[in-house]
Motif scaffolding. Structure first.
Motif, PDB file in Angstrom:
ATOM      1  N   MET A 163       0.831  -1.170   0.000  1.00  0.00           N
ATOM      2  CA  MET A 163       0.000   0.000   0.000  1.00  0.00           C
ATOM      3  C   MET A 163       0.885   1.245   0.000  1.00  0.00           C
ATOM      4  N   ALA A 164       0.582   2.191  -0.842  1.00  0.00           N
ATOM      5  CA  ALA A 164       1.334   3.444  -0.908  1.00  0.00           C
ATOM      6  C   ALA A 164       1.260   4.151   0.445  1.00  0.00           C
ATOM      7  N   THR A 165       2.301   4.889   0.768  1.00  0.00           N
ATOM      8  CA  THR A 165       2.342   5.607   2.033  1.00  0.00           C
ATOM      9  C   THR A 165       2.387   7.102   1.776  1.00  0.00           C
ATOM     10  N   THR A 166       2.352   7.857   2.853  1.00  0.00           N
ATOM     11  CA  THR A 166       2.526   9.294   2.748  1.00  0.00           C
ATOM     12  C   THR A 166       3.850   9.657   3.396  1.00  0.00           C
ATOM     13  N   LEU A 167       4.398  10.782   3.005  1.00  0.00           N
ATOM     14  CA  LEU A 167       5.659  11.239   3.576  1.00  0.00           C
ATOM     15  C   LEU A 167       5.393  11.893   4.928  1.00  0.00           C
ATOM     16  N   PRO A 168       6.374  11.828   5.844  1.00  0.00           N
ATOM     17  CA  PRO A 168       6.185  12.432   7.165  1.00  0.00           C
ATOM     18  C   PRO A 168       6.302  13.956   7.147  1.00  0.00           C
ATOM     19  N   VAL A 169       6.797  14.518   6.062  1.00  0.00           N
ATOM     20  CA  VAL A 169       6.891  15.967   5.887  1.00  0.00           C
ATOM     21  C   VAL A 169       6.427  16.284   4.471  1.00  0.00           C
ATOM     22  N   LYS A 170       5.951  17.488   4.296  1.00  0.00           N
ATOM     23  CA  LYS A 170       5.545  17.897   2.950  1.00  0.00           C
ATOM     24  C   LYS A 170       6.771  18.415   2.207  1.00  0.00           C
ATOM     25  N   ILE A 171       6.934  17.936   0.987  1.00  0.00           N
ATOM     26  CA  ILE A 171       8.035  18.399   0.141  1.00  0.00           C
ATOM     27  C   ILE A 171       7.461  18.859  -1.181  1.00  0.00           C
ATOM     28  N   GLU A 172       8.281  19.574  -1.918  1.00  0.00           N
ATOM     29  CA  GLU A 172       7.920  19.914  -3.291  1.00  0.00           C
ATOM     30  C   GLU A 172       9.109  19.588  -4.174  1.00  0.00           C
ATOM     31  N   PHE A 173       8.817  19.320  -5.432  1.00  0.00           N
ATOM     32  CA  PHE A 173       9.854  18.931  -6.389  1.00  0.00           C
ATOM     33  C   PHE A 173       9.294  19.100  -7.787  1.00  0.00           C
ATOM     34  N   SER A 174      10.178  19.039  -8.756  1.00  0.00           N
ATOM     35  CA  SER A 174       9.787  19.096 -10.170  1.00  0.00           C
ATOM     36  C   SER A 174      10.338  17.869 -10.873  1.00  0.00           C
ATOM     37  N   LEU A 175       9.510  17.258 -11.677  1.00  0.00           N
ATOM     38  CA  LEU A 175       9.960  16.123 -12.493  1.00  0.00           C
ATOM     39  C   LEU A 175      10.555  16.640 -13.792  1.00  0.00           C
ATOM     40  N   PRO A 176      11.677  16.061 -14.208  1.00  0.00           N
ATOM     41  CA  PRO A 176      12.225  16.432 -15.516  1.00  0.00           C
ATOM     42  C   PRO A 176      11.269  16.002 -16.635  1.00  0.00           C
ATOM     43  N   GLU A 177      11.426  16.647 -17.774  1.00  0.00           N
ATOM     44  CA  GLU A 177      10.619  16.314 -18.948  1.00  0.00           C
ATOM     45  C   GLU A 177      10.777  14.831 -19.294  1.00  0.00           C
ATOM     46  N   GLY A 178       9.669  14.212 -19.661  1.00  0.00           N
ATOM     47  CA  GLY A 178       9.704  12.811 -20.073  1.00  0.00           C
ATOM     48  C   GLY A 178       9.373  11.834 -18.958  1.00  0.00           C
ATOM     49  N   TRP A 179       9.223  12.310 -17.742  1.00  0.00           N
ATOM     50  CA  TRP A 179       8.880  11.456 -16.604  1.00  0.00           C
ATOM     51  C   TRP A 179       7.398  11.622 -16.301  1.00  0.00           C
ATOM     52  N   GLN A 180       6.735  10.489 -15.943  1.00  0.00           N
ATOM     53  CA  GLN A 180       5.305  10.522 -15.682  1.00  0.00           C
ATOM     54  C   GLN A 180       4.998   9.916 -14.320  1.00  0.00           C
ATOM     55  N   PRO A 181       4.218  10.626 -13.492  1.00  0.00           N
ATOM     56  CA  PRO A 181       3.809  10.050 -12.207  1.00  0.00           C
ATOM     57  C   PRO A 181       2.973   8.793 -12.438  1.00  0.00           C
ATOM     58  N   ALA A 182       3.059   7.871 -11.497  1.00  0.00           N
ATOM     59  CA  ALA A 182       2.282   6.640 -11.570  1.00  0.00           C
ATOM     60  C   ALA A 182       1.848   6.260 -10.158  1.00  0.00           C
ATOM     61  N   PRO A 183       0.662   5.668 -10.014  1.00  0.00           N
ATOM     62  CA  PRO A 183       0.205   5.231  -8.691  1.00  0.00           C
ATOM     63  C   PRO A 183       1.121   4.114  -8.164  1.00  0.00           C
ATOM     64  N   PRO A 184       1.741   4.305  -6.983  1.00  0.00           N
ATOM     65  CA  PRO A 184       2.688   3.298  -6.471  1.00  0.00           C
ATOM     66  C   PRO A 184       2.127   1.882  -6.441  1.00  0.00           C
ATOM     67  N   ASP A 185       0.895   1.718  -5.956  1.00  0.00           N
ATOM     68  CA  ASP A 185       0.339   0.364  -5.860  1.00  0.00           C
ATOM     69  C   ASP A 185       0.137  -0.282  -7.219  1.00  0.00           C
ATOM     70  N   GLU A 186      -0.182   0.517  -8.228  1.00  0.00           N
ATOM     71  CA  GLU A 186      -0.442  -0.037  -9.564  1.00  0.00           C
ATOM     72  C   GLU A 186       0.833  -0.446 -10.297  1.00  0.00           C
ATOM     73  N   VAL A 187       1.984   0.097  -9.894  1.00  0.00           N
ATOM     74  CA  VAL A 187       3.240  -0.256 -10.577  1.00  0.00           C
ATOM     75  C   VAL A 187       4.137  -1.133  -9.700  1.00  0.00           C
ATOM     76  N   GLY A 188       3.545  -1.725  -8.671  1.00  0.00           N
ATOM     77  CA  GLY A 188       4.289  -2.669  -7.844  1.00  0.00           C
ATOM     78  C   GLY A 188       5.312  -2.017  -6.936  1.00  0.00           C
ATOM     79  N   ALA A 189       4.983  -0.843  -6.400  1.00  0.00           N
ATOM     80  CA  ALA A 189       5.913  -0.145  -5.501  1.00  0.00           C
ATOM     81  C   ALA A 189       5.223   0.200  -4.184  1.00  0.00           C
ATOM     82  N   PRO A 190       4.755  -0.825  -3.469  1.00  0.00           N
ATOM     83  CA  PRO A 190       4.113  -0.544  -2.186  1.00  0.00           C
ATOM     84  C   PRO A 190       5.144   0.040  -1.218  1.00  0.00           C
TER      85      PRO A 190
END
Length: 164
Positions: free
Chosen positions: A1-28
């Protein structure tokens, strides 16, 4: 099951990268996953973000060793490089792992670039969050995605008050 981070962060993904639901891509157990579809070659290079609060005194080397031990339960793992970076106020550690495993019963050689960042609670400095940023790729994909990962790491920071 996907988790949440203990602190809020921000970041930018480089071009060509796509977010994916952790549970759906086998990254619990991770809070965020990004895939690099252009690198797909029997394995899709990916970036994950995980983290947890640490109230113990374990240093980053010990925490990185914990990661090696976790991976070693499912694969053969060798630490290729480890470097402590950052400052005393904001310590960090990077390590590169060589991982031998199997995917669909076929041998698979992977490289993991891991970055550990410490973020202390400004009101309770004894509480600290350790954020783990990880790039996983086949050796043949590494040249294509390594600079993207470095670019991504440079953008990670605590979320500002307006983002909280």
């Amino acid at each position: 099951m996907a988790t949440t981070l203990p602190v809020k962060i921000e970041f930018s993904l480089p071009e060509g990268w796509q977010p994916a639901p952790p549970d759906e891509v086998g990254a619990p157990g991770v809070a965020f996953v990004a895939l690099h579809p252009d690198s797909r070659d029997g394995f899709t290079a990916n970036i994950t973000i995980a983290g947890k609060l640490r109230e113990d005194e374990a240093d980053l080397v010990a925490i990185a060793d914990e990661s090696v031990q976790r991976l070693s339960t499912a694969a053969t793992v060798r630490v290729a490089q480890r470097t402590q970076v950052g400052t005393p106020e904001a310590p960090a550690l990077t390590q590169t792992l060589r991982v031998s495993t199997a995917l669909r019963e076929r041998p698979l050689e992977l490289v993991q670039s891991q970055v550990y960042l410490v973020m202390r609670d400004v009101h309770e400095p004894a509480k600290r969050a350790v954020i783990e940023l990880v790039l996983t790729a086949k050796s043949s994909q590494l040249d294509e995605v390594a600079d993207d990962f470095k670019e991504f790491v440079r953008t990670v920071r605590p979320a500002g008050p307006a983002d909280a």
